[in-house]
Scaffold this motif. Structure first.
Motif, PDB file in Angstrom:
ATOM      1  N   PHE A 935       0.947  -1.240  -0.219  1.00 14.74           N
ATOM      2  CA  PHE A 935      -0.016   0.099  -0.099  1.00 14.74           C
ATOM      3  C   PHE A 935       0.989   1.109  -0.042  1.00 14.74           C
ATOM      4  N   ILE A 936       2.012   1.306   0.835  1.00 12.69           N
ATOM      5  CA  ILE A 936       2.933   2.413   0.991  1.00 12.69           C
ATOM      6  C   ILE A 936       3.455   2.685  -0.521  1.00 12.69           C
ATOM      7  N   ALA A 937       4.027   1.648  -0.851  1.00  9.38           N
ATOM      8  CA  ALA A 937       4.693   1.800  -2.334  1.00  9.38           C
ATOM      9  C   ALA A 937       3.823   2.293  -3.422  1.00  9.38           C
ATOM     10  N   HIS A 938       2.283   1.806  -3.430  1.00  9.52           N
ATOM     11  CA  HIS A 938       1.707   2.222  -4.288  1.00  9.52           C
ATOM     12  C   HIS A 938       0.951   3.802  -4.209  1.00  9.52           C
ATOM     13  N   MET A 939       1.123   4.335  -2.971  1.00  8.90           N
ATOM     14  CA  MET A 939       0.695   5.538  -2.660  1.00  8.90           C
ATOM     15  C   MET A 939       1.674   6.562  -2.845  1.00  8.90           C
ATOM     16  N   ILE A 940       3.148   6.203  -2.965  1.00  9.67           N
ATOM     17  CA  ILE A 940       4.071   7.261  -2.974  1.00  9.67           C
ATOM     18  C   ILE A 940       4.714   6.945  -4.438  1.00  9.67           C
ATOM     19  N   PRO A 941       4.642   8.037  -5.215  1.00  6.22           N
ATOM     20  CA  PRO A 941       5.153   8.091  -6.616  1.00  6.22           C
ATOM     21  C   PRO A 941       6.347   7.923  -6.795  1.00  6.22           C
ATOM     22  N   ASP A 942       7.184   7.301  -7.904  1.00  6.74           N
ATOM     23  CA  ASP A 942       8.640   7.324  -7.858  1.00  6.74           C
ATOM     24  C   ASP A 942       9.241   8.572  -8.330  1.00  6.74           C
ATOM     25  N   MET A 943       8.509   9.392  -8.929  1.00  6.67           N
ATOM     26  CA  MET A 943       8.712  10.809  -9.366  1.00  6.67           C
ATOM     27  C   MET A 943       7.558  11.821  -8.850  1.00  6.67           C
ATOM     28  N   PRO A 944       8.152  12.942  -8.144  1.00  2.00           N
ATOM     29  CA  PRO A 944       7.221  13.812  -8.016  1.00  2.00           C
ATOM     30  C   PRO A 944       6.347  14.611  -8.997  1.00  2.00           C
ATOM     31  N   LYS A 945       5.204  14.819  -8.628  1.00  2.00           N
ATOM     32  CA  LYS A 945       4.301  15.495  -9.756  1.00  2.00           C
ATOM     33  C   LYS A 945       4.977  16.677 -10.481  1.00  2.00           C
ATOM     34  N   ASP A 946       5.546  17.651  -9.496  1.00  2.00           N
ATOM     35  CA  ASP A 946       6.140  19.019  -9.883  1.00  2.00           C
ATOM     36  C   ASP A 946       7.294  18.510 -11.007  1.00  2.00           C
ATOM     37  N   LEU A 947       8.140  17.515 -10.317  1.00  2.00           N
ATOM     38  CA  LEU A 947       9.233  17.298 -11.736  1.00  2.00           C
ATOM     39  C   LEU A 947       8.704  16.812 -12.921  1.00  2.00           C
ATOM     40  N   SER A 948       7.583  15.955 -12.643  1.00  2.00           N
ATOM     41  CA  SER A 948       7.079  15.468 -14.068  1.00  2.00           C
ATOM     42  C   SER A 948       6.777  16.543 -14.606  1.00  2.00           C
ATOM     43  N   ASP A 949       5.928  17.296 -14.347  1.00  2.00           N
ATOM     44  CA  ASP A 949       5.085  18.499 -14.993  1.00  2.00           C
ATOM     45  C   ASP A 949       6.392  19.386 -15.477  1.00  2.00           C
ATOM     46  N   ARG A 950       7.492  19.630 -14.662  1.00  2.00           N
ATOM     47  CA  ARG A 950       8.692  20.499 -15.163  1.00  2.00           C
ATOM     48  C   ARG A 950       9.399  19.859 -16.377  1.00  2.00           C
ATOM     49  N   MET A 951       9.459  18.507 -16.320  1.00  2.00           N
ATOM     50  CA  MET A 951      10.145  17.954 -17.467  1.00  2.00           C
ATOM     51  C   MET A 951       9.593  18.012 -18.758  1.00  2.00           C
ATOM     52  N   ARG A 952       8.031  17.942 -18.595  1.00  2.75           N
ATOM     53  CA  ARG A 952       6.951  17.754 -19.907  1.00  2.75           C
ATOM     54  C   ARG A 952       7.104  19.329 -20.357  1.00  2.75           C
ATOM     55  N   ARG A 953       7.200  20.300 -19.558  1.00  2.00           N
ATOM     56  CA  ARG A 953       7.147  21.703 -20.000  1.00  2.00           C
ATOM     57  C   ARG A 953       8.450  22.038 -20.472  1.00  2.00           C
ATOM     58  N   GLU A 954       9.706  21.495 -20.000  1.00  2.00           N
ATOM     59  CA  GLU A 954      10.801  21.856 -20.632  1.00  2.00           C
ATOM     60  C   GLU A 954      11.069  21.270 -21.909  1.00  2.00           C
ATOM     61  N   LYS A 955      10.324  20.046 -22.097  1.00  2.00           N
ATOM     62  CA  LYS A 955      10.556  19.256 -23.323  1.00  2.00           C
ATOM     63  C   LYS A 955       9.763  20.123 -24.606  1.00  2.00           C
ATOM     64  N   TYR A 956       8.820  20.764 -24.194  1.00  4.43           N
ATOM     65  CA  TYR A 956       7.903  21.694 -25.209  1.00  4.43           C
ATOM     66  C   TYR A 956       8.823  23.127 -25.440  1.00  4.43           C
ATOM     67  N   LEU A 957       9.167  23.572 -24.299  1.00  5.31           N
ATOM     68  CA  LEU A 957      10.001  24.867 -24.719  1.00  5.31           C
ATOM     69  C   LEU A 957      11.418  24.395 -25.366  1.00  5.31           C
ATOM     70  N   MET A 958      11.897  23.149 -25.223  1.00  4.38           N
ATOM     71  CA  MET A 958      13.173  22.893 -25.874  1.00  4.38           C
ATOM     72  C   MET A 958      12.780  22.860 -27.303  1.00  4.38           C
ATOM     73  N   GLN A 959      11.778  22.346 -27.791  1.00  4.32           N
ATOM     74  CA  GLN A 959      11.195  22.301 -29.170  1.00  4.32           C
ATOM     75  C   GLN A 959      10.882  23.476 -29.665  1.00  4.32           C
ATOM     76  N   GLU A 960      10.426  24.492 -29.055  1.00  4.08           N
ATOM     77  CA  GLU A 960      10.207  26.030 -29.682  1.00  4.08           C
ATOM     78  C   GLU A 960      11.672  26.414 -29.698  1.00  4.08           C
ATOM     79  N   MET A 961      12.338  26.463 -28.785  1.00  5.60           N
ATOM     80  CA  MET A 961      13.807  26.887 -28.736  1.00  5.60           C
ATOM     81  C   MET A 961      14.479  26.455 -30.010  1.00  5.60           C
ATOM     82  N   MET A 962      14.568  25.365 -30.090  1.00  4.80           N
ATOM     83  CA  MET A 962      15.349  24.599 -31.326  1.00  4.80           C
ATOM     84  C   MET A 962      14.949  25.182 -32.690  1.00  4.80           C
ATOM     85  N   TYR A 963      13.397  25.606 -32.713  1.00  5.23           N
ATOM     86  CA  TYR A 963      12.998  26.086 -34.094  1.00  5.23           C
ATOM     87  C   TYR A 963      13.744  27.562 -34.320  1.00  5.23           C
TER      88      TYR A 963
END
Length: 986
Positions: A935-963
């Motif tokens: 139960f504890i292992a299921h309740m605690i995600p392996d990656m913090p949510k803010d870190l996951s959002d940050r990574m997706r956001r940076e991936k988008y900004l990276m594509q914009e910046m490359m172009y």
């Protein structure tokens, strides 16, 4: 207006390609419809939260001590193409004037080599040109005022940085191999320069420098991620200034509290506060995308060393597929050592607070390796940049493990103190201490006599310290603690891999071992990921080698079991001798004497066999021919863990689950080889034997490991300095020796890297969790040891060892799976320890079924009155005498019928009740704890949510910046060629 804060952020670029044709650009425009038309519009949007990354955005923001930042921030103007001369030593093949000209003699001579840099100045970021005279004057001024000139970090010309050091003896017969190897290194683009040792006339150093072109070439081949072109964004001022009232009040309250003394001062590590930057795999074709302000500092010292090590691993020294690599040359004594140099001395004549750090090594020593700052957090970013990500992750994991031991140590100490304060009120201990008339059966045959139960009063009280009501609670707590520790480490590891730019590294940069390439070079297949042909190991060959390896593992485990059997025989002999000893003190405490001597003998056998295990594990791992370095390390680490885990815990398992279970009864004892009686437990239980075994081995092993890690290198370094002084070869003081000479006199890092460091901590984790129900002080001992271990390892890495090759890693490797396996084993073993080894279940059954409180409810100690008499059976010693019958009764620990019953000495009904309760407890305990862990292992995600959002956001900004960057580059090209250009895509 609200203040605007500007920061650079860096993201991950994987698989992004440049779009040049009109169709792709048009589709991109359509894709951007309804989103953002340019980067400028992204600035208006809620921007990404800033995260402090470790790699610099600019060349001058690399990790440098405070007094180095000014000098390194001076941009170098593009230099014209000139020929720079460097004195290097090469091997020339000559033919001696003799009649036999068929043999070639290889001799070494110094020659002047020419090097022509091929750097394209257009790739550099355009800066204002700085004249060479002004730059040299500024450099001399900075070095003269703030910094001691580094000794032994440059070539003789004072311009080329030493990236790697090779050491060999002049008397070595492997001249031909060395000459061929060095000639091939020059062909790969490296520059070499030889220097004699000032402390040993037989030693020569080969200094290696990687020029700019060579660094760029291999950085592209190795897919090294480098800082991408700088793009700045505004931070979210709303989040900082318009938070909830509760958050504002909390920040205000926090500002009033005293500063955390465990945190390092920001002024102590000024170079860690740097901008963040996007990174991308380095490419010479797209060099205009990268921020290159200074070619000398664009690649950090650790990156340069990794590139040179990569070349050394893949350079041939003879014709043939397997004749390559510096490792083989080190193995056949062609070279004595190969290592990157330290960045100067770790000590300074001036205090760091007033004069700053003179180099990174000095900074690490002052802010990490000194014993006076044992309570401070570790500067992980600085450790990572100096020693590499792999060593940085080890210290991050060790620090996390040590921090998590704090609550476990407090709870274990509380359980121990609970037993200490309630020891005198224990009903079982009282009955044993007051049993002056209870005669116990002899512990051996022959000269042994009966003894009274009150003689073991101290033994019973000590047993209660570790076998009390808090044992079950602490076992459940430690099982949950192990799960929480591993789950939160996953989150911490995710943050580190993001901050250290390791998200996409594992699949891209995993390299084949040179030994694997040489062994299976004739058989190739296409890599399903890269699509390139690579050497391939056939399944039949791999299976046959694996079977041989597994057979070797089982043979070594059988050897461990044989050693444990020998220790058991020793305990049986010692028990008989101590029980009939003439000295009354030993005779009275024969159980302590037997357990203590058995543990010491077992510890000596354990440490002796560990030496054999290491050699066997190394041999079996090389026999398997693993594909990559990580596979080799994982295979070797697994073997070492299996060997040492069985070696360390086999005797502990014997004491926990087999000691006293097959002793028999008086008159019908089971004997080993029909000679020695099997050992039996004390009337108060077998848990004290298990506790003594764990405590002695844990303390002795930690003392021995600490001595071997620090004391042994200190003695070796002291002895080498003493020999140099005695021989009169040390003409200069240590401070005046060049850096390569000082590093050569240090001890090399362990041949197996961090395997020994991880193995020590993982075995400690097993001791802390597997039998923690028997020894609640184990987490406290582990915590105290780890506080010392962190600073001891830091001191060892900074001062006593040569600088290891900065390697990269994304996790602690196979050790995470081993820790999870230990967590599962810990639940099972603790359930069996509580149910079988301790007396918790027999006391529980007596209180609810046979005690005085059966109809009144369970009220703890009052319900255990009469438990001791109930747990002891009666034996008629008159049956042992020949001839006439003389009834004389003695007591022994078991649930058997008395001699006057219709079925004498048969198991009573209470025995079966206790056995059923034990089995039921094991099932309930395991299911309950495993359910909580899942139960504890299921309740605690392996990656913090803010870190996951940050990574997706940076991936988008990276594509914009490359172009945007590609558009900017194309516009500059059109302007340069005199063509019309506009702000849209061409």
């Amino acid at each position: 207006m609200y203040p605007a804060f500007i920061f650079c952020t860096r993201g991950s670029l994987s698989g992004t390609t440049m779009v040049h044709h009109s169709g792709s650009i048009q589709s991109f425009k359509q894709q951007k419809a309804g989103m953002h038309n340019s980067i400028s519009e992204i600035l208006k949007e809620k921007a990404l939260k800033s995260s402090r990354r470790s790699l610099p955005c600019l060349a001058q923001s690399q990790t440098h001590p405070q007094n180095l930042n000014h000098f390194l921030s001076v941009p170098l103007s593009p230099e014209p193409k000139t020929y720079s001369h460097s004195v290097s030593a090469s091997c020339t093949q000559i033919t001696p004037p003799s009649t036999d000209t068929s043999q070639d003699v290889y001799m070494e001579e110094k020659e002047v080599g020419e090097f022509e840099p091929k750097t394209d100045e257009t790739f550099l970021v355009q800066q204002k040109p700085v004249s060479r005279a002004k730059l040299e004057a500024r450099t001399d001024s900075v070095q003269g005022n703030n910094l001691e000139k580094p000794s032994g970090l440059m070539f003789r010309d004072g311009k080329k940085r030493i990236d790697y050091i090779l050491v060999y003896k002049k008397s070595s017969p492997q001249v031909e191999k060395r000459c061929t190897f060095e000639r091939n290194l020059r062909a790969e683009g490296l520059m070499l320069e030889k220097e004699p040792s000032l402390t040993n006339s037989d030693i020569l150093f080969v200094k290696i420098h990687a020029p700019w072109d060579t660094l760029c070439k291999y950085a592209e081949q190795m897919n090294i991620r480098m800082p991408f072109r700088k793009k700045c964004y505004f931070t979210d001022w709303k989040k900082k200034n318009m938070g909830s009232r509760f958050q504002l009040k909390f920040r205000q309250l926090k500002s009033w509290l005293p500063r955390n003394p465990m945190k390092l001062d920001k002024e102590a590590l000024p170079d860690l506060e740097e901008s963040d930057c996007y990174t991308a795999p380095f490419s010479r074709a797209r060099m205009h995308h990268f921020t290159i302000n200074n070619r000398e500092t664009f690649f950090s010292n650790s990156t340069r060393s990794r590139i040179v090590h990569h070349v050394l691993q893949r350079t041939k020294y003879e014709d043939g597929k397997s004749k390559m690599g510096i490792n083989r040359l080190l193995g056949n004594s062609t070279y004595e050592a190969a290592f990157p140099p330290h960045e100067g001395s770790y000590k300074s004549r001036h205090p760091i607070k007033t004069h700053g750090a003179q180099n990174h090594r000095h900074l690490l020593y002052e802010r990490w390796a000194r014993w006076g700052i044992w309570y401070k957090y570790q500067p992980l970013d600085l450790i990572r940049r100096y020693f590499g990500e792999k060593i940085g992750l080890y210290f991050a994991w060790l620090g996390w493990y040590t921090g998590m031991l704090i609550p476990a140590a407090f709870v274990g100490l509380f359980v121990f103190l609970y037993g200490l304060f309630t020891m005198d009120s224990s009903q079982v201990s009282k009955e044993i201490c007051e049993a002056n008339t209870t005669v116990m059966c002899p512990m051996c045959e022959g000269n042994c006599s009966s003894w009274t139960l009150s003689d073991s009063c101290v033994y019973a009280k000590v047993t209660y310290l570790f076998d009390n009501g808090g044992t079950v609670f602490f076992a459940i707590f430690m099982a949950i603690w192990a799960t929480v520790f591993l789950e939160f480490w996953k989150r911490r590891r995710a943050e580190l891999t993001y901050d250290w730019d390791l998200i996409d590294w594992e699949e891209e940069e995993e390299e084949l071992r040179p030994q694997f390439e040489a062994k299976y070079s004739r058989k190739e297949r296409v890599n399903p990921i890269s699509g390139k042909p690579e050497p391939f190991q056939p399944f039949t060959d791999k299976l046959s080698r694996l079977m041989v390896s597994v057979s070797g593992i089982f043979f070594m485990i059988s050897l461990v079991l044989t050693a444990v059997f020998a220790v058991v025989v020793f305990r049986l002999i010692a028990m008989e001798k101590f029980a009939s000893f003439q000295w009354e003190f030993v005779k009275k405490n024969w159980q302590f004497a037997t357990s203590g001597t058995g543990v010491c003998i077992n510890f000596m056998i354990i440490m002796s066999l560990n030496v054999v295990y290491e050699k066997v594990a190394y041999l079996l791992t090389n026999l398997e021919h693993p594909r990559t370095e990580s596979e080799w390390e994982n295979s070797f680490a697994l073997k070492m863990f299996l060997f040492q885990f069985v070696n360390l815990n086999s005797s502990t398992f014997y004491i926990a689950f087999f000691l006293g279970r097959f002793a028999g009864r008086p008159g019908d004892y089971n004997k080993l080889f029909n000679r020695w009686r099997m050992e039996e437990c004390h009337p108060s239980g077998c848990l004290i034997d298990l506790c003594l075994q764990m405590g002695v081995i844990m303390v002795l092993k930690q003392i021995w490991n600490n001595f071997m890690e620090l004391g042994y290198p200190l003695l070796q370094n002291w002895w080498s300095r003493r020999k140099m002084k005695r021989a009169g070869e040390q003409n200069k003081s240590k401070e005046q020796l060049p850096q390569w000479d000082r590093d050569w006199n240090l001890q090399p890092m362990n041949a197996h890297g961090l395997v020994d460091e991880y193995l020590e901590m993982v075995l400690q984790f097993g001791f802390t969790t597997i039998f923690v129900a028997a020894f609640p002080l184990a987490p406290l001992l582990a915590l105290l040891n780890n506080i010392i271990e962190i600073r001891l390892d830091a001191y060892k890495f900074v001062t006593q060892w040569r600088r290891p090759m900065p390697a990269r890693a994304t996790d602690i490797g196979i050790w995470h799976g081993v820790l999870e396996g230990i967590g599962v084993v810990a639940v099972i073993t603790n359930a069996f320890v509580i149910a079988i080894t301790s007396d918790y279940i027999p006391r529980f059954v007596y209180a609810f079924k046979y005690g005085p409180c059966v109809d009144k409810g369970y009220r703890h100690e009052k319900c255990l009155r009469g438990y001791l008499n109930n747990s002891l059976s009666v034996f008629n010693m008159g049956e042992l005498k020949n001839g006439s019958y003389h009834p004389q009764y003695c007591r022994y620990r078991d649930y058997r019928a008395p001699p006057w019953s219709p079925e004498p000495y048969e198991f009573t009904l209470q025995f079966w009740h206790v056995l059923a309760a034990r089995l039921a407890f094991i099932i309930v305990f395991e299911h309950l704890v495993f359910g909580i862990k899942t139960f504890i292992a299921h309740m605690i995600p392996d990656m913090p949510k803010d870190l996951s959002d940050r990574m997706r956001r940076e991936k988008y900004l990276m594509q914009e910046m490359m172009y945007e960057t590609e558009l900017e580059h194309l516009q500059k090209e059109r302007k340069k060629n005199g063509k019309r250009y506009h702000h849209e895509w061409p």
